[in-house]
Design a protein around this motif. Structure first.
Motif, PDB file in Angstrom:
ATOM      1  N   GLU A 584       0.829  -1.199   0.000  1.00  0.00           N
ATOM      2  CA  GLU A 584       0.000   0.000   0.000  1.00  0.00           C
ATOM      3  C   GLU A 584       0.866   1.253   0.000  1.00  0.00           C
ATOM      4  O   GLU A 584       0.621   2.209  -0.753  1.00  0.00           O
ATOM      5  N   LEU A 585       1.899   1.270   0.850  1.00  0.00           N
ATOM      6  CA  LEU A 585       2.793   2.421   0.915  1.00  0.00           C
ATOM      7  C   LEU A 585       3.561   2.599  -0.393  1.00  0.00           C
ATOM      8  O   LEU A 585       3.791   3.728  -0.848  1.00  0.00           O
ATOM      9  N   SER A 586       3.980   1.484  -0.989  1.00  0.00           N
ATOM     10  CA  SER A 586       4.720   1.557  -2.256  1.00  0.00           C
ATOM     11  C   SER A 586       3.868   2.196  -3.343  1.00  0.00           C
ATOM     12  O   SER A 586       4.341   3.034  -4.118  1.00  0.00           O
ATOM     13  N   LEU A 587       2.593   1.810  -3.405  1.00  0.00           N
ATOM     14  CA  LEU A 587       1.686   2.387  -4.403  1.00  0.00           C
ATOM     15  C   LEU A 587       1.422   3.868  -4.134  1.00  0.00           C
ATOM     16  O   LEU A 587       1.357   4.682  -5.062  1.00  0.00           O
ATOM     17  N   LYS A 588       1.293   4.225  -2.852  1.00  0.00           N
ATOM     18  CA  LYS A 588       1.109   5.641  -2.508  1.00  0.00           C
ATOM     19  C   LYS A 588       2.342   6.456  -2.893  1.00  0.00           C
ATOM     20  O   LYS A 588       2.230   7.600  -3.351  1.00  0.00           O
ATOM     21  N   TYR A 589       3.505   5.875  -2.682  1.00  0.00           N
ATOM     22  CA  TYR A 589       4.761   6.536  -3.041  1.00  0.00           C
ATOM     23  C   TYR A 589       4.793   6.832  -4.547  1.00  0.00           C
ATOM     24  O   TYR A 589       5.148   7.938  -4.979  1.00  0.00           O
ATOM     25  N   ILE A 590       4.399   5.844  -5.358  1.00  0.00           N
ATOM     26  CA  ILE A 590       4.380   6.032  -6.805  1.00  0.00           C
ATOM     27  C   ILE A 590       3.334   7.071  -7.207  1.00  0.00           C
ATOM     28  O   ILE A 590       3.552   7.883  -8.127  1.00  0.00           O
ATOM     29  N   LYS A 591       2.178   7.084  -6.532  1.00  0.00           N
ATOM     30  CA  LYS A 591       1.151   8.077  -6.836  1.00  0.00           C
ATOM     31  C   LYS A 591       1.662   9.494  -6.590  1.00  0.00           C
ATOM     32  O   LYS A 591       1.337  10.427  -7.333  1.00  0.00           O
ATOM     33  N   GLN A 592       2.461   9.661  -5.523  1.00  0.00           N
ATOM     34  CA  GLN A 592       3.059  10.973  -5.248  1.00  0.00           C
ATOM     35  C   GLN A 592       3.987  11.376  -6.398  1.00  0.00           C
ATOM     36  O   GLN A 592       4.000  12.537  -6.833  1.00  0.00           O
ATOM     37  N   HIS A 593       4.763  10.404  -6.882  1.00  0.00           N
ATOM     38  CA  HIS A 593       5.651  10.690  -8.015  1.00  0.00           C
ATOM     39  C   HIS A 593       4.848  11.030  -9.269  1.00  0.00           C
ATOM     40  O   HIS A 593       5.230  11.922 -10.040  1.00  0.00           O
ATOM     41  N   LEU A 594       3.732  10.309  -9.485  1.00  0.00           N
ATOM     42  CA  LEU A 594       2.919  10.541 -10.671  1.00  0.00           C
ATOM     43  C   LEU A 594       2.364  11.973 -10.671  1.00  0.00           C
ATOM     44  O   LEU A 594       2.325  12.646 -11.704  1.00  0.00           O
ATOM     45  N   LYS A 595       1.945  12.456  -9.503  1.00  0.00           N
ATOM     46  CA  LYS A 595       1.459  13.830  -9.393  1.00  0.00           C
ATOM     47  C   LYS A 595       2.568  14.814  -9.759  1.00  0.00           C
ATOM     48  O   LYS A 595       2.341  15.801 -10.466  1.00  0.00           O
ATOM     49  N   LEU A 596       3.776  14.535  -9.244  1.00  0.00           N
ATOM     50  CA  LEU A 596       4.908  15.410  -9.520  1.00  0.00           C
ATOM     51  C   LEU A 596       5.258  15.385 -11.007  1.00  0.00           C
ATOM     52  O   LEU A 596       5.537  16.426 -11.612  1.00  0.00           O
ATOM     53  N   ALA A 597       5.204  14.178 -11.603  1.00  0.00           N
ATOM     54  CA  ALA A 597       5.526  14.041 -13.027  1.00  0.00           C
ATOM     55  C   ALA A 597       4.519  14.787 -13.889  1.00  0.00           C
ATOM     56  O   ALA A 597       4.880  15.437 -14.886  1.00  0.00           O
ATOM     57  N   GLN A 598       3.240  14.691 -13.521  1.00  0.00           N
ATOM     58  CA  GLN A 598       2.191  15.387 -14.281  1.00  0.00           C
ATOM     59  C   GLN A 598       2.324  16.898 -14.124  1.00  0.00           C
ATOM     60  O   GLN A 598       2.109  17.657 -15.080  1.00  0.00           O
ATOM     61  N   LYS A 599       2.704  17.334 -12.918  1.00  0.00           N
ATOM     62  CA  LYS A 599       2.897  18.764 -12.678  1.00  0.00           C
ATOM     63  C   LYS A 599       4.039  19.308 -13.542  1.00  0.00           C
ATOM     64  O   LYS A 599       3.974  20.414 -14.062  1.00  0.00           O
ATOM     65  N   GLU A 600       5.099  18.475 -13.681  1.00  0.00           N
ATOM     66  CA  GLU A 600       6.257  18.886 -14.481  1.00  0.00           C
ATOM     67  C   GLU A 600       6.054  18.616 -15.966  1.00  0.00           C
ATOM     68  O   GLU A 600       6.911  18.961 -16.790  1.00  0.00           O
TER      69      GLU A 600
END
Length: 626
Positions: A584-600
């Motif tokens: 669960e934490l691993s998936l949340k970690y990737i979701k945080q990265h996905l938000k950052l990637a979309q922002k950039e």
């Protein structure tokens, strides 16, 4: 071809032509003008010369006739890479190519092939140098190199001009492939493959996804097969007589290395005397002298040839690029101190920021003039101080350094080394000193699987200040690995590592009978329980502590499998600062990265996140069961 006017060599020895220096190359077509019948055959077959330039040209001889040729590039001074190989049609099936491959494997410390054609790969399969794992994918025990100007990727528009190699080939698309998570690296269709097999099928997203999943699901099986193929390569043990010889001069083996301008005549004689001394002292055996001479030759090169060539490069027009100027100014500044310059260059070459940092700081501490020059080299930045080894403080007001970095001076000289994705762009070394653990885990896991510390260190992927030697030392200090010789492994160790002379000396020192065959001497030492603590085995094994370390850190295996494009310390910090189940934490970690990637708005970053998210969701829990 009838009435062919072959080039004949009565002694049956092929001619080999080499470029004058490592930076020169030769025109293969010009050389082939001396073999008009080979050119005629190539034209008749519509054989296309994929690589027009070469570093080495070698004739292929059969029954005193020159019936083909092979060309090579030289990588890393001692790595020969086959770039072209052609045999006249009427002489195929006579194992000429097989014999050439075996000769290269025997004679070159490292050997590979540049982007082989499908036909060549199928020959490797026939000769058991490679094996198919399905209808299309082939695993090769011989390394395949990519042409840096011909590399393509499903995820990147440009690939940096680094040396890329792989041991995998896809017969379906006629290309060497390198698979890393969701990325598939391949090359353009070769002209000879186009002429024989036609246009390549369209490489769809479905192809790339299927290939990535195939490698992900079969990673361990592919790795095991690759190891077996490399172990089965026909390696030749050169032995003492071949390398050292029995005369005062150089052996044919050493003379060939001198003739190829790899080392000087004087250095070759020095190596010979060192080998004689070590062999007579029992420090090396007939079985491992080939590895020892390779290390002595390789170890000679960075301090001499490469540094001199690098200095020449800095003075050339090619070094006018703005990014190189600070390095050029720096080496001009220390041009009077050859020893310091060579040491710093070696640290740069090996990507060892820790050694680089120490050399700079120590030089600034010891030499006020050097310190002043260095301070003048960089622009104003932060008003901070850096503590020197003697306890003094260096005023950092003139240094443009990032003091959050573990190696601020190194970062200033060639930029941050870490290119993995982070949520928090800070250095975690002080609070999270665990990047060391990932290398420890990789080495221990691989050692358990392959029973070879050398292979384990090579597969650990260490870089920067984390050298294989420093980690190896820590493994011994923490009692995670063991190289002790005891009576459980004495018999095997004695057979592999000790000569009859060594065994007799041990018996003589203990006032025991010294006559008998080797096994009798080994048994006599064991029967009398002579202490063995002076010996160290080359076959390193895991201790119970090492086994426990692997067991407690299985999550690192998960990181290596799914998250290796993301910063290890960044992921560790996220786990420590958040509660929840691991997947669960691993998936949340990737979701945080996905938000950052979309922002950039970074398409490659987004693709990496989506692929990893899908892989963890589909296979993460099942992976952790094992």
């Amino acid at each position: 071809m009838s009435n062919v006017n072959y080039v004949i060599h009565e002694d049956g020895m092929p001619v080999m032509i080499s470029a004058e220096s490592d930076f020169d190359s030769m025109d293969t077509e010009e050389i082939l003008k001396d073999y008009p019948y080979i050119i005629e055959s190539m034209n008749n077959e519509e054989y296309y010369l994929e690589n027009e330039m070469c570093f080495v040209f070698e004739e292929l001889v059969y029954e005193n006739k020159v019936v083909g040729f092979a060309t090579f590039e030289l990588h890393d001074q001692l790595t020969l890479v086959l770039t072209e190989c052609y045999v006249l049609p009427e002489f195929r099936g006579k194992q000429i190519f097989f014999n050439e491959i075996c000769k290269m494997i025997f004679s070159a410390p490292q050997f590979g092939i540049l982007q082989p054609t499908r036909n060549l790969v199928e020959l490797l399969i026939d000769y058991s140098f490679a094996k198919k794992v399905n209808d299309d994918i082939v695993v090769s025990g011989i390394d395949f190199y990519f042409d840096e100007w011909d590399v393509k990727s499903n995820m990147r528009n440009e690939i940096s001009n680094e040396t890329l190699l792989s041991n995998f080939y896809d017969l379906g698309i006629c290309s060497t492939i390198l698979v890393d998570s969701g990325e598939v690296i391949y090359h353009n269709l070769l002209e000879n493959d186009l002429r024989k097999y036609g246009e390549r099928k369209e490489l769809t997203e479905e192809y790339f996804k299927g290939t990535a999943e195939l490698f992900f699901k079969n990673q361990n099986e592919f790795e095991k097969l690759l190891h077996e193929l490399k172990e089965e390569l026909p390696r030749e043990k050169w032995g003492y007589e071949v390398i050292v010889g029995d005369g005062e001069g150089l052996s044919d083996f050493m003379q060939e290395i001198v003739d190829n301008e790899i080392i000087s005549q004087n250095r070759a004689l020095e190596i010979k005397q060192q080998l004689i001394k070590e062999y007579e002292a029992g420090e090396i055996s007939d079985e491992d002298i080939d590895e020892r001479v390779t290390k002595l030759i390789l170890g000679e090169m960075p301090d001499s040839m490469l540094f001199e060539e690098f200095q020449e490069f800095l003075d050339s027009p090619e070094a006018e690029d703005e990014d190189i100027q600070i390095m050029k100014e720096f080496f001009d500044m220390i041009s009077d101190n050859k020893e310091l310059g060579a040491s710093i260059f070696n640290a740069v070459l090996s990507d060892d920021e820790n050694e680089f940092e120490n050399l700079i700081v120590n030089a600034m501490n010891d030499d006020e003039e050097f310190s002043n020059k260095f301070l003048e080299l960089v622009d104003d930045h932060d008003e901070n101080e850096l503590q020197l080894p003697d306890g003094e403080y260096l005023d950092m007001s003139s240094l443009g350094l990032n003091l959050d970095s573990p190696y601020p001076i190194a970062e200033m000289m060639w930029g941050p080394n870490d290119d993995k994705y982070k949520l928090d762009d800070t250095y975690y070394g002080k609070d999270y000193p665990i990047s060391h653990d990932i290398y420890v885990f990789r080495i221990l896991k691989s050692l358990k699987k392959h029973n070879s510390l050398k292979i384990a260190k090579a597969m650990a992927g260490m870089k920067g200040a984390m050298t294989s030697q420093s980690v190896e030392s820590q493994l011994f200090m923490q009692d995670l690995i063991n190289d002790e010789v005891n009576y459980d492994n004495w018999d095997e160790f004695a057979h592999d590592s000790l000569t009859i002379k060594d065994l007799k000396n041990i018996l003589r020192e203990n006032n025991l009978k010294i006559s008998g065959k080797k096994q009798e001497l080994i048994d006599r030492i064991a029967e009398n329980r002579i202490p063995l603590d002076v010996f160290r085995s080359e076959k390193v094994t895991l201790t119970p502590n090492g086994e426990e370390f692997i067991k407690q850190n299985q999550w690192i295996d998960f990181y290596d499998t799914f998250l290796n494009k993301f910063d290890f310390n960044d992921f560790s910090k996220y786990l420590d600062n958040n509660d929840g189940e691991f997947i669960e934490l691993s998936l949340k970690y990737i979701k945080q990265h996905l938000k950052l990637a979309q922002k950039e708005n970074d398409s490659i970053y987004i693709a990496d996140c989506v692929i990893v998210q899908e892989m963890i969701s589909k296979s993460g829990k099942e992976f952790l069961k094992y």
